[in-house]
Design a protein around this motif. Structure first.
Motif, mmCIF file in Angstrom:
data_model
loop_
_atom_site.group_PDB
_atom_site.id
_atom_site.type_symbol
_atom_site.label_atom_id
_atom_site.label_comp_id
_atom_site.label_asym_id
_atom_site.label_seq_id
_atom_site.Cartn_x
_atom_site.Cartn_y
_atom_site.Cartn_z
ATOM 1 N N PRO A 24 0.828 -1.220 0.000
ATOM 2 C CA PRO A 24 0.000 0.000 0.000
ATOM 3 C C PRO A 24 0.861 1.268 0.000
ATOM 4 N N TRP A 25 1.966 1.228 0.725
ATOM 5 C CA TRP A 25 2.885 2.370 0.760
ATOM 6 C C TRP A 25 3.529 2.557 -0.618
ATOM 7 N N LEU A 26 3.954 1.442 -1.232
ATOM 8 C CA LEU A 26 4.529 1.521 -2.575
ATOM 9 C C LEU A 26 3.541 2.122 -3.562
ATOM 10 N N ARG A 27 2.311 1.661 -3.535
ATOM 11 C CA ARG A 27 1.313 2.101 -4.515
ATOM 12 C C ARG A 27 0.912 3.560 -4.320
ATOM 13 N N SER A 28 1.174 4.122 -3.126
ATOM 14 C CA SER A 28 0.890 5.542 -2.940
ATOM 15 C C SER A 28 1.805 6.405 -3.803
ATOM 16 N N TYR A 29 2.958 5.862 -4.204
ATOM 17 C CA TYR A 29 3.868 6.569 -5.104
ATOM 18 C C TYR A 29 3.654 6.172 -6.562
ATOM 19 N N LEU A 30 2.821 5.141 -6.801
ATOM 20 C CA LEU A 30 2.598 4.617 -8.152
ATOM 21 C C LEU A 30 1.100 4.504 -8.413
ATOM 22 N N PRO A 31 0.393 5.611 -8.527
ATOM 23 C CA PRO A 31 -1.071 5.544 -8.667
ATOM 24 C C PRO A 31 -1.529 4.805 -9.917
ATOM 25 N N ALA A 32 -0.684 4.742 -10.965
ATOM 26 C CA ALA A 32 -1.096 4.090 -12.210
ATOM 27 C C ALA A 32 -0.691 2.621 -12.279
ATOM 28 N N LEU A 33 -0.079 2.089 -11.220
ATOM 29 C CA LEU A 33 0.373 0.700 -11.245
ATOM 30 C C LEU A 33 -0.823 -0.239 -11.167
ATOM 31 N N SER A 34 -0.927 -1.166 -12.145
ATOM 32 C CA SER A 34 -2.110 -2.029 -12.219
ATOM 33 C C SER A 34 -1.813 -3.503 -11.957
ATOM 34 N N VAL A 35 -0.555 -3.906 -11.872
ATOM 35 C CA VAL A 35 -0.244 -5.325 -11.694
ATOM 36 C C VAL A 35 -0.559 -5.761 -10.269
ATOM 37 N N LEU A 59 12.222 5.158 6.275
ATOM 38 C CA LEU A 59 11.488 4.054 5.659
ATOM 39 C C LEU A 59 10.863 4.489 4.335
ATOM 40 N N SER A 60 10.506 5.752 4.254
ATOM 41 C CA SER A 60 9.895 6.281 3.046
ATOM 42 C C SER A 60 10.918 6.487 1.942
ATOM 43 N N LEU A 98 8.044 13.176 -4.083
ATOM 44 C CA LEU A 98 7.961 13.428 -2.649
ATOM 45 C C LEU A 98 7.711 14.909 -2.409
ATOM 46 N N PRO A 99 7.108 15.278 -1.281
ATOM 47 C CA PRO A 99 6.869 16.703 -1.004
ATOM 48 C C PRO A 99 8.185 17.476 -1.018
ATOM 49 N N ALA A 100 8.251 18.538 -1.798
ATOM 50 C CA ALA A 100 9.496 19.282 -1.977
ATOM 51 C C ALA A 100 9.649 20.446 -1.012
ATOM 52 N N THR A 101 8.562 20.889 -0.391
ATOM 53 C CA THR A 101 8.646 22.030 0.527
ATOM 54 C C THR A 101 7.901 21.720 1.804
ATOM 55 N N ALA A 102 8.237 22.457 2.861
ATOM 56 C CA ALA A 102 7.536 22.331 4.141
ATOM 57 C C ALA A 102 6.730 23.602 4.372
ATOM 58 N N ALA A 124 19.679 14.191 -1.023
ATOM 59 C CA ALA A 124 18.428 13.861 -0.334
ATOM 60 C C ALA A 124 18.221 14.636 0.958
ATOM 61 N N ALA A 125 19.286 15.210 1.528
ATOM 62 C CA ALA A 125 19.169 15.841 2.849
ATOM 63 C C ALA A 125 18.103 16.931 2.906
ATOM 64 N N PRO A 126 18.084 17.921 2.007
ATOM 65 C CA PRO A 126 17.036 18.955 2.105
ATOM 66 C C PRO A 126 15.641 18.402 1.868
ATOM 67 N N LEU A 127 15.514 17.432 0.949
ATOM 68 C CA LEU A 127 14.202 16.835 0.676
ATOM 69 C C LEU A 127 13.694 16.087 1.904
ATOM 70 N N ALA A 128 14.578 15.342 2.561
ATOM 71 C CA ALA A 128 14.189 14.612 3.765
ATOM 72 C C ALA A 128 13.852 15.575 4.900
ATOM 73 N N ASN A 129 14.604 16.659 5.016
ATOM 74 C CA ASN A 129 14.319 17.648 6.052
ATOM 75 C C ASN A 129 12.939 18.257 5.835
ATOM 76 N N ASN A 130 12.627 18.584 4.587
ATOM 77 C CA ASN A 130 11.304 19.130 4.274
ATOM 78 C C ASN A 130 10.194 18.142 4.603
ATOM 79 N N LEU A 131 10.407 16.869 4.231
ATOM 80 C CA LEU A 131 9.393 15.843 4.482
ATOM 81 C C LEU A 131 9.143 15.679 5.974
#
Length: 690
Positions: free
Chosen positions: A6-17, A146-147, A77-81, A256-263
């Motif tokens: 379910p976590w994977l599919r939240s990043y892949l809305p068009a995944l149908s398999v 984990l994300s 992933l969310p780019a800003t906070a 990844a550091a600024p992106l992770a900090n924002n997330l």
């Protein structure tokens, strides 16, 4: 690690398999799913990710792989906070003093939080993963790695004294960690500190005094990039292996550091309330960025992709569009430089990609190895045997025939053993696994001694081993490799009339070396010059082949036996096998067996200890008696009390065999030849015994 679909599919809305198909396809691409377990809204994958693919040790990384496989869009992933527009402020002060160990450090302030247990998707996902909840802000940092795989940390801002300083620890500095243990730091440790004290062991674990608790009101969110070797060394030095060190020591994503900090900042506000104050601090060390996120582009030729990968099962092959599609999906940026040629900008999270062939392998992996046609490479010519193959085969078969078993030891040894077992220069390893494996082996005897000891410690009392392998000399600037050979034996040596029982092991090893060297064309002699320190005094010898040193052998010294806790005698030999591999083999020559009777004659002599068997053998052969077929010692005797045989001398019974191929030998033939032998032995200083 575990991954939730379910976590994977939240990043892949068009995944149908289906989840089952996804697991199979990921496994075929090297992102192995070892097991699948049903959960409420999907499946939990038990993954086995190889150490070079730290980018896939998280949900977003696995989702990126799935997006490349199925050519579906990957949600960002969310780019800003969220910023507190009505409460602007200064960014938090950060100084990087250890500029060679910390390449990037980000920090952001959140004020007015209300620490409480995490809820929503975080609580749901943690329950499915079996992840222990701690508190909202701390759970958010765990959710972050984990994300997207980037470790982050939250400090209680009110416990900090001044700004953040990333520095080397002060020798003897104390730090109490989150697990409650207190560590004494060394100068090689990297710490995140404030202006007064260390706050945490960088990349490994945060400190106790700055931890977030239920009373925390203001938080500092941190995300950084640390040198993998430094984190690995600190982790092992202090016996700590954490989720953060597991990722940092394998090479985290510099970008990844600024992106992770924002997330994490956004999720802290969602879970604990509060307001974000000021802009994010983002300190970058350009020299380290150039080695990671800003690496030079790689030239890629589509023709090389097609040449290496060959024919696909559908017969169409790998097209230029497929090359661009897969590499772009994996995060590469392609700039066309000519027809069918690209300059490829590598993604910051794929430090394992370095050459054109790495990109070709990625294309094949994502396309699917099972989708290529089963073809054999073309071959023109014949199999060419290596020039030393026959010599190598002779060495192995001879030693096996003598009762030795072939073994393989470690390529590494300690600096102490490198110095003890050879005078040749040893090559130090830049990043050794341990102090006991810090050098490339300059000889095979250290490994042989260890293997013998391992057998004895497991109650295998009789051991006969040999190893032939590469040894290394020189320096880190120029490593010289050549082939070495080592023999080792202990236990159950058989004595005879030529030597005492306590000498049997030594002479068995000497005999094995003589039997081996007899297979090669060259003269073999022995002396006791320049023996290494590992050989017991008076219990070793050097072997010369055509007058040049080729081997040393002897019993292990008492000091070494005690250090290795050995309770019985061990004998070792170190042979320069490269000389043997270059030497011609003796060619067998057949001759007609004589039809006439052979006659044995024994000669008993007293010799001074200075007279060796080699002197006796060469002296008798120099007589060039046509009928002399063989010479050999039958019995040797020394009297420690000096009564039957004087001190400094020994009694030797020499047996010779006379035989003619043309006639039966007469008494006068035997008498004349015997007289010549007696004269030759007397000339050596021998005294015939009655």
């Amino acid at each position: 690690m575990d991954i939730l679909t379910p976590w994977l599919r939240s990043y892949l809305p068009a995944l149908s398999v289906t989840d089952e198909q996804l697991a199979e396809d990921l496994t075929l691409r090297g992102i192995a799913v070892e097991g699948t377990f049903a959960i409420a809204n999907g499946t939990r994958y038990e993954m086995d990710i190889t150490t070079n693919r730290v980018d896939a040790m998280n949900h977003y990384g696995v989702a990126r792989e799935a997006a490349a496989i199925y050519n579906v869009p990957l949600a960002p992933l969310p780019a800003t906070a969220p910023l507190a527009a009505d409460k602007p402020g200064d960014s938090f002060p950060v100084t990087i003093e250890a500029r060679d160990l910390c390449g990037r450090f980000t920090a952001r302030i959140v004020r007015g939080v209300n620490v409480k247990p995490a809820s929503g998707l975080i609580a749901e996902y943690f329950a499915a993963l079996g992840q222990k909840p701690i508190s909202g802000p701390v759970d958010v940092t765990n959710f972050g790695w984990l994300s997207m795989g980037q470790p982050t940390h939250v400090f209680d801002l009110d416990t900090l004294e001044g700004g953040i300083i990333v520095r080397r620890a002060k020798p003897g500095e104390k730090l109490r960690l989150l697990d409650g243990t207190e560590k004494t730091l060394v100068a090689e440790d990297l710490v995140v500190a404030d202006e007064k004290k260390a706050l945490g062991l960088a990349g490994v674990m945060g400190g106790w005094d700055s931890r977030v608790t239920e009373t925390t009101k203001n938080i500092l969110v941190e995300a950084a990039w640390f040198d993998p070797a430094a984190i690995r060394a600190s982790s092992r030095r202090h016996g700590l292996h954490t989720d953060a060190s597991h990722r940092f020591e394998r090479g985290a994503d510099f970008a990844a550091a600024p992106l992770a900090n924002n997330l994490v900042t956004r999720l802290v506000v969602e879970q604990a309330g509060g307001e974000v104050i000021g802009e994010m601090t983002d300190i970058i060390i350009p020299a380290l960025a150039a080695k990671t996120a800003d690496r030079p582009t790689i030239a890629l030729r589509v023709s090389e992709v097609q040449r290496h990968l060959g024919t696909t099962a559908d017969g169409l092959g790998i097209s230029e569009s497929i090359v661009a599609q897969y590499l772009t999906a994996l995060g590469c940026t392609l700039t066309q430089t000519a027809a069918g040629e690209y300059a490829v900008k590598l993604p910051s999270w794929r430090l394992d990609l370095e050459r054109e062939i790495d990109l070709i392998e990625e294309i094949a992996r994502v396309y699917g190895y099972n989708k290529f046609a089963n073809t054999l490479p073309t071959f023109i010519g014949t199999v060419i045997e290596l020039p030393h193959a026959e010599q190598e085969h002779t060495i192995r078969t001879t030693l096996r025939g003598l009762g030795f078993s072939e073994a393989i030891s470690s390529t590494f040894c300690s600096a102490e053993e490198a110095t003890l077992f050879t005078t040749a220069s040893a090559v130090a390893i830049g990043n050794p696994l341990s102090a006991e494996a810090g050098m490339l082996r300059p000889a095979l005897t250290p490994g042989m001694a260890t293997m013998i000891a391992n057998n004895l410690h497991r109650d295998v009392s009789t051991v006969r081993l040999f190893e032939m392998g590469t040894v290394f000399n020189g320096s880190t600037a120029e490593v010289i490799e050549h082939t070495g050979l080592s023999l080792g034996l202990t236990g159950s040596a058989i004595a005879n009339s030529l030597y005492r029982a306590e000498d049997a092991l030594f002479y068995e090893l000497k005999g094995a070396l003589e039997a081996l060297l007899a297979k090669f064309t060259g003269a073999v002699t022995f002396d006791t010059n320049e023996l290494p320190a590992w050989i017991a005094l008076g219990r070793g010898a050097r072997v010369l082949f055509n007058g040049q040193p080729i081997a040393v052998f002897g019993e292990l010294s008492a000091t070494e036996q005690q250090r290795r806790k050995l309770r019985q005698t061990v004998a070792l030999a170190e042979v320069n096998a490269a000389v043997l591999l270059a030497a011609p083999l003796r060619q067998p020559v057949s001759r007609e067996i004589s039809r006439f009777q052979a006659v044995e004659r024994d000669f008993s002599f007293l010799f001074p200890d200075t007279v060796r068997w080699a002197d006796i053998d060469s002296s008798l052969r120099a007589l060039k008696i046509p009928e002399l077929q063989s010479i050999g010692p039958v019995e040797i005797f020394r009297d420690p009390k000096g009564k039957a045989v004087a001190a400094g001398t020994y009694s030797l019974l020499v047996r010779v065999v006379f035989q003619s191929t043309e006639r039966t030998l007469a008494d006068e033939d035997l008498t004349g030849n015997s007289s010549r032998i007696i004269a030759a032995l007397t000339a050596l200083g021998g005294v015939q015994r009655a």
